[in-house]
Design an enzyme around this catalytic site. Structure first.
Site, mmCIF file in Angstrom:
data_model
loop_
_atom_site.group_PDB
_atom_site.id
_atom_site.type_symbol
_atom_site.label_atom_id
_atom_site.label_comp_id
_atom_site.label_asym_id
_atom_site.label_seq_id
_atom_site.Cartn_x
_atom_site.Cartn_y
_atom_site.Cartn_z
ATOM 1 N N SER A 66 62.374 49.278 7.235
ATOM 2 C CA SER A 66 63.303 48.425 6.498
ATOM 3 C C SER A 66 63.394 48.818 5.035
ATOM 4 C CB SER A 66 62.869 46.960 6.617
ATOM 5 O OG SER A 66 61.526 46.800 6.216
ATOM 6 N N HIS B 150 67.650 50.613 11.722
ATOM 7 C CA HIS B 150 66.997 49.385 11.276
ATOM 8 C C HIS B 150 67.572 48.187 12.028
ATOM 9 C CE1 HIS B 150 66.270 46.336 7.806
ATOM 10 N NE2 HIS B 150 65.342 46.227 8.743
ATOM 11 N N GLU C 32 71.440 48.618 10.997
ATOM 12 C CA GLU C 32 71.689 49.403 9.791
ATOM 13 C C GLU C 32 71.290 50.851 10.106
ATOM 14 O OE1 GLU C 32 70.983 48.125 5.123
ATOM 15 O OE2 GLU C 32 69.296 48.004 6.495
ATOM 16 N N ASN D 124 67.597 45.016 2.496
ATOM 17 C CA ASN D 124 66.422 44.543 1.759
ATOM 18 C C ASN D 124 66.520 44.750 0.261
ATOM 19 O OD1 ASN D 124 64.752 43.288 3.691
ATOM 20 N ND2 ASN D 124 64.407 45.287 4.614
#
Length: 283
Positions: free
Chosen positions: A120, A141, A153, A191
């Site tokens: 991540s 991800h 992702e 993130n």
């Protein structure tokens, strides 16, 4: 690019279990690998429970639960992954752990196999450079809970070639997910934006601006978030949040990403959130 029929999933924690569940439910053979048999047994129990829950809700035909389970093979021996055409690493969010796994997979999996990571925040480019197939290394991800959340992702490293990206994009669609392409940068998009929110929410609690409950209510009622940032932090794991913030802080060199001291203290106390029974809330 070889036809993908067998998937190696390395790491049988929350994310690895969800990824194995998803691929097995979608008709792929899955080799689920971890360092201890007990981790694998717990993972298979979790997958069986979650498949049964999907069947009970009418989201999966009940006669597909056992065939899905049967497509999962548990192993503690990485050498047994040699038959896979595709690997997804879902180990702890630490570069030293992931780098060892990638070097190992590079020697075990066939030449044409793609090596993906569910990281991540960690650099795809750095992981790819450890292998002899950097063009075939990519970020994939998933989001928790993997069988439910639609986003994947997909992160290109500097070396990732178009054929690898196309294969992973098509695979994501086959899994019923929506792939979103991003380039390699600390924290990617998800993130890099989410963790400063969680971090600042923790600062407001530490500084006595508001309680955790009040912070979460502001975001649920005022911003229409399905859960507040501190409930989400507990769900993700406070240790994972701190690890990602450290990657952002180191990778981008901006002090705004420094982890909140309260988060660090809670992790030091073993208050990791939902998985440990206590975080900002008790479970």
């Amino acid at each position: 690019m070889p036809t993908i029929q067998t998937i190696a999933v390395i790491g049988a924690g929350t994310m690895g279990s969800g990824i194995a569940h998803l691929f097995a439910r979608s008709g792929f053979n899955v080799l689920l690998c971890d360092v201890q048999q007990s981790f694998l047994d717990q993972s298979l129990t979790r997958i069986r429970t979650n498949l049964g829950r999907e069947a009970a809700k009418g989201k999966l035909p009940s006669d597909q639960v056992e065939p899905s389970i049967a497509r999962i093979t548990l192993t503690t021996d990485r050498n047994t992954l040699a038959s896979a055409q595709f690997a997804v690493e879902a180990a702890s969010e630490r570069f030293d752990i992931k780098s060892e796994i990638f070097r190992s997979l590079d020697t075990i999996l066939p030449h044409g196999a793609i090596l993906a990571t569910n990281t991540s925040s960690i650099s795809i480019t750095k992981l790819a450079a450890l292998t002899n197939r950097p063009a075939q290394v990519i970020g994939m991800h998933f989001f928790n809970p993997v069988p439910v959340m639609t986003l994947v992702e997909i992160i290109r490293g500097l070396q990732t070639d178009q054929a690898t990206y196309d294969a992973v994009r098509d695979l994501s669609i086959e899994l019923g997910k929506t792939p979103v392409e991003v380039n390699d940068s600390p924290g990617f998009v998800s993130n890099r934006v989410l963790m400063p929110l969680i971090n600042e929410a923790a600062f407001t609690v530490m500084e006595g601006v508001a309680t955790a409950e009040a912070v979460d209510q502001v975001f649920q009622l005022g911003m229409a978030h399905p859960m507040g940032p501190l409930t989400l932090a507990d769900f993700i794991g406070l240790d994972v949040c701190v690890d990602i913030l450290r990657v952002l802080h180191e990778g981008l060199g901006d002090p705004k990403y420094r982890p909140c001291p309260l988060l660090i203290r809670m992790v030091d106390a073993g208050w990791l959130g939902r998985k440990s029974g206590r975080g900002f809330y008790s479970y």
